[in-house]
Write a protein that holds these residues in place. Structure first.
Motif, mmCIF file in Angstrom:
data_model
loop_
_atom_site.group_PDB
_atom_site.id
_atom_site.type_symbol
_atom_site.label_atom_id
_atom_site.label_comp_id
_atom_site.label_asym_id
_atom_site.label_seq_id
_atom_site.Cartn_x
_atom_site.Cartn_y
_atom_site.Cartn_z
ATOM 1 N N PHE A 1 -8.874 1.082 -11.711
ATOM 2 C CA PHE A 1 -8.240 1.080 -10.236
ATOM 3 C C PHE A 1 -9.013 1.412 -8.957
ATOM 4 O O PHE A 1 -8.753 0.701 -7.973
ATOM 5 N N SER A 2 -10.356 1.784 -9.438
ATOM 6 C CA SER A 2 -11.247 2.164 -8.295
ATOM 7 C C SER A 2 -11.751 0.553 -7.908
ATOM 8 O O SER A 2 -12.055 0.496 -6.658
ATOM 9 N N ALA A 3 -11.920 -0.283 -8.830
ATOM 10 C CA ALA A 3 -12.226 -1.587 -8.539
ATOM 11 C C ALA A 3 -11.113 -2.301 -7.577
ATOM 12 O O ALA A 3 -11.562 -2.900 -6.828
ATOM 13 N N LEU A 4 -9.929 -2.105 -8.034
ATOM 14 C CA LEU A 4 -8.690 -2.759 -6.969
ATOM 15 C C LEU A 4 -8.957 -2.152 -5.503
ATOM 16 O O LEU A 4 -8.878 -2.931 -4.739
ATOM 17 N N ILE A 5 -9.140 -0.962 -5.469
ATOM 18 C CA ILE A 5 -9.298 -0.375 -4.126
ATOM 19 C C ILE A 5 -10.555 -0.863 -3.280
ATOM 20 O O ILE A 5 -10.301 -1.028 -2.252
ATOM 21 N N LYS A 6 -11.697 -0.864 -4.145
ATOM 22 C CA LYS A 6 -12.716 -1.646 -3.648
ATOM 23 C C LYS A 6 -12.633 -3.076 -3.140
ATOM 24 O O LYS A 6 -12.942 -3.326 -2.054
ATOM 25 N N ALA A 7 -11.676 -3.803 -3.769
ATOM 26 C CA ALA A 7 -11.555 -5.009 -3.435
ATOM 27 C C ALA A 7 -10.458 -5.203 -2.360
ATOM 28 O O ALA A 7 -10.953 -6.020 -1.384
ATOM 29 N N LEU A 8 -9.444 -4.280 -2.317
ATOM 30 C CA LEU A 8 -8.605 -4.355 -1.121
ATOM 31 C C LEU A 8 -9.537 -3.926 0.234
ATOM 32 O O LEU A 8 -9.342 -4.478 1.164
ATOM 33 N N GLU A 9 -10.222 -2.989 0.038
ATOM 34 C CA GLU A 9 -10.950 -2.338 1.266
ATOM 35 C C GLU A 9 -12.114 -3.557 1.818
ATOM 36 O O GLU A 9 -12.166 -3.853 2.875
ATOM 37 N N PHE B 1 2.394 4.451 -9.231
ATOM 38 C CA PHE B 1 1.366 3.468 -8.873
ATOM 39 C C PHE B 1 1.538 2.756 -7.517
ATOM 40 O O PHE B 1 0.535 2.635 -6.609
ATOM 41 N N GLU B 2 2.789 2.650 -6.989
ATOM 42 C CA GLU B 2 3.096 2.063 -5.766
ATOM 43 C C GLU B 2 2.562 2.890 -4.857
ATOM 44 O O GLU B 2 2.046 2.792 -3.716
ATOM 45 N N THR B 3 3.096 4.313 -4.923
ATOM 46 C CA THR B 3 2.607 5.326 -3.895
ATOM 47 C C THR B 3 1.023 5.443 -3.846
ATOM 48 O O THR B 3 0.786 5.735 -2.634
ATOM 49 N N ALA B 4 0.546 5.449 -4.833
ATOM 50 C CA ALA B 4 -1.052 5.547 -4.588
ATOM 51 C C ALA B 4 -1.588 4.284 -4.105
ATOM 52 O O ALA B 4 -2.322 4.703 -3.146
ATOM 53 N N ILE B 5 -1.078 2.965 -4.009
ATOM 54 C CA ILE B 5 -1.606 2.077 -3.296
ATOM 55 C C ILE B 5 -1.338 2.172 -1.777
ATOM 56 O O ILE B 5 -2.032 2.062 -1.104
ATOM 57 N N ALA C 1 0.791 10.747 -7.330
ATOM 58 C CA ALA C 1 -0.118 10.725 -8.527
ATOM 59 C C ALA C 1 -1.460 10.824 -8.209
ATOM 60 O O ALA C 1 -2.140 10.492 -7.248
ATOM 61 N N GLY C 2 -2.240 11.607 -9.097
ATOM 62 C CA GLY C 2 -3.745 11.603 -8.832
ATOM 63 C C GLY C 2 -4.511 10.513 -9.253
ATOM 64 O O GLY C 2 -3.885 9.233 -9.945
ATOM 65 N N LEU C 3 -5.705 10.351 -9.188
ATOM 66 C CA LEU C 3 -6.568 9.157 -9.370
ATOM 67 C C LEU C 3 -6.454 8.951 -10.905
ATOM 68 O O LEU C 3 -6.406 7.745 -11.307
ATOM 69 N N LYS C 4 -6.152 9.968 -11.878
ATOM 70 C CA LYS C 4 -6.476 9.645 -13.101
ATOM 71 C C LYS C 4 -5.228 8.995 -13.609
ATOM 72 O O LYS C 4 -5.309 8.001 -14.254
ATOM 73 N N GLU C 5 -3.928 9.472 -13.145
ATOM 74 C CA GLU C 5 -2.580 8.903 -13.361
ATOM 75 C C GLU C 5 -2.770 7.617 -12.957
ATOM 76 O O GLU C 5 -2.223 6.464 -13.531
ATOM 77 N N ALA C 6 -3.184 7.102 -11.634
ATOM 78 C CA ALA C 6 -3.264 5.801 -11.041
ATOM 79 C C ALA C 6 -4.285 5.081 -11.940
ATOM 80 O O ALA C 6 -3.678 3.669 -12.423
ATOM 81 N N GLU C 7 -5.367 5.500 -12.520
ATOM 82 C CA GLU C 7 -6.135 4.674 -13.388
ATOM 83 C C GLU C 7 -5.517 4.568 -14.738
ATOM 84 O O GLU C 7 -5.600 3.192 -15.274
ATOM 85 N N SER C 8 -4.761 5.304 -15.454
ATOM 86 C CA SER C 8 -4.078 4.935 -16.627
ATOM 87 C C SER C 8 -3.072 3.881 -16.444
ATOM 88 O O SER C 8 -2.995 3.165 -17.414
#
Length: 468
Positions: free
Chosen positions: A215-223, A275-279, A249-256
């Motif tokens: 998930f962190s890599a996805l956010i990095k790509a979007l950034e 997941f949609e909320t986190a994004i 959702a927290g980062l752990k849940e989004a990652e999972s």
């Protein structure tokens, strides 16, 4: 009886309205801040072969009306010649009493091609031939069509994985119309097809130069893509909320959840919402940091007719007004963004008229400085983009907020011949203000009213998107 159709005072029912339109509105440029126009067509300054191609190529508004009249699909998305498709449209349009497409059709013929004839089966071939001859001339290229309608700015709708090469070509060519991209990350946010989503992750990662394994890599790509768009003039993002959802959702849940998807497993409904909320919250953070406008489109139900969708794909004209719970999830999303100080500027477009007052009252709850008009109730959209919908929109916006800060009309169109819709809106706007004045509900200071009218027609949007 005198024919009033498309005369100078068309749709203007009182003296104040006439003065506002003819003295203030008519000459204002156009800032079209949400469209689906092709940047490729603008970059290449496309010439259309004929009026059928220019009018009917991607226009699901017209296709729907043709189907309602019993036209076979070959005249809509099928392989009939563009002239035969046009003839079918000409046969059907006289039936459309009160439909905005009747007015739009004839405004477009008049404003672009100086054709005053009423379109029907008898006039179809003459109109087709005259307009098509014009369209094959360089004076009617895509850029010149924009120039004819005094379109100063167009915002396209673009995927984060788009390289924006056509936008670069447009800038390098000194096009008179400013063409800006819009960051629409729905494909990174909505998981309806795990296989398709993973394929898109690979594409996005390749373009961003990021191996999207978590998930962190996805956010990095979007950034990275967000920054790329910003460097190329982007001023806004766009999200289709269908329906709006909110599940913190927290980062752990989004990652999972993300790892489950990358493993080929479809999450359950609660996980999809989380997941949609986190994004959405991450995108809101990026928009606020860049000073962008965040646009939310609410209330559409898409691709209802499976057979049409399967044969043609999206945007076939088989969408409708959605029947969703809107208030609680949308308010919760704005509250979460506000709590993190990640609300920059928001436009909310609503499609279900049942929810108009609801959305307006929610937006008002988050309206505060710095700046005026930060929370915008977007113009009457899609199925509401007609006289009754626009009048209702203006009445409710006036009742709940500040009409004078409204950023006005946008076409949401794929057609380069759609710009007389701005005239249609401006006439309705001037008539609405005029009626309010002539009922004695507002002072008849024409100079002040004229300035407000000009601002709604153009200047408010230009300031709001900070392009000057």
């Amino acid at each position: 009886m005198k024919n009033l159709f498309l005369n100078d005072d068309f749709m203007l029912g009182n003296a104040t309205a006439c003065s506002l339109y003819h003295e203030y509105a008519v000459h204002m440029p156009i800032f079209d801040y949400h469209t689906h126009l092709s940047a490729c067509n603008i970059a290449e300054d496309r010439l259309f072969n004929d009026l059928g191609e220019a009018w009917l190529e991607h226009d699901h508004y017209k296709w729907r009306l043709m189907r309602l009249a019993g036209a076979e699909e070959r005249f809509c998305t099928g392989k009939e010649s563009t002239k035969d498709k046009f003839r079918k449209w000409a046969e059907i349009i006289p039936l459309a009493i009160g439909n905005p497409l009747y007015a739009w059709t004839h405004l477009e013929l008049k404003r672009y091609f100086n054709i005053d004839k009423t379109l029907n089966s008898e006039t179809a071939d003459d109109i087709f031939d005259k307009a098509s001859e014009c369209l094959r001339s360089r004076e009617f290229s895509v850029r010149n069509l924009l120039r004819r309608m005094n379109v100063k700015t167009v915002c396209t709708t673009d995927d984060p994985a788009d390289d924006l090469s056509y936008h670069q070509k447009i800038r390098e060519s000194n096009c008179e119309t400013s063409v800006l991209p819009t960051f629409r990350a729905d494909r990174a946010r909505i998981i309806s097809d795990v296989k398709g989503y993973n394929s898109y992750m690979d594409k996005l990662g390749a373009v961003a130069g990021v191996d999207i394994r978590d998930f962190s890599a996805l956010i990095k790509a979007l950034e990275k893509r967000h920054g790329y768009f910003a460097e190329r003039g982007c001023r806004s993002s766009d999200c289709s909320l269908q329906p709006p959802c909110f599940k913190q959702a927290g980062l752990k849940e989004a990652e999972s959840i993300f790892l489950k998807v990358r493993g080929g497993i479809m999450p359950d409904a609660a996980e999809l919402a989380a997941f949609e909320t986190a994004i959405l919250l991450e995108l809101g953070r990026m928009d606020a940091s860049a000073g962008w406008v965040t646009q939310f489109h609410i209330g559409a139900a898409r691709n209802l007719c499976s057979s049409l969708y399967n044969s043609y794909g999206p945007d076939a004209g088989c969408d409708a007004i959605g029947d969703y719970e809107v208030g609680k999830p949308f308010a919760s999303l704005l509250d979460a963004l506000d709590g993190k100080k990640n609300i920059s500027k928001v436009i909310a477009y609503n499609l279900n008229p049942r929810d108009n007052e609801l959305i307006l009252s929610i937006l008002g709850s988050f309206a505060r400085g710095p700046g005026s008009g930060r929370m915008q109730y977007g113009p009457a959209w899609w199925f509401l983009d007609q006289r009754h919908g626009m009048e209702q929109h203006l009445a409710l916006l006036s009742s709940f907020g500040l009409l004078g800060r409204f950023i006005g009309m946008t076409t949401d169109s794929r057609s380069f011949l759609s710009y007389p819709r701005h005239e249609y809106f401006r006439r309705i706007l001037c008539n609405f203000i005029g009626e309010t004045v002539e009922r004695g509900e507002y002072d008849d200071d024409l100079s002040r009213l004229g300035e407000i009218t000009r601002n709604i027609c153009y200047t408010n949007a230009e300031r709001y998107f900070a392009v000057s």
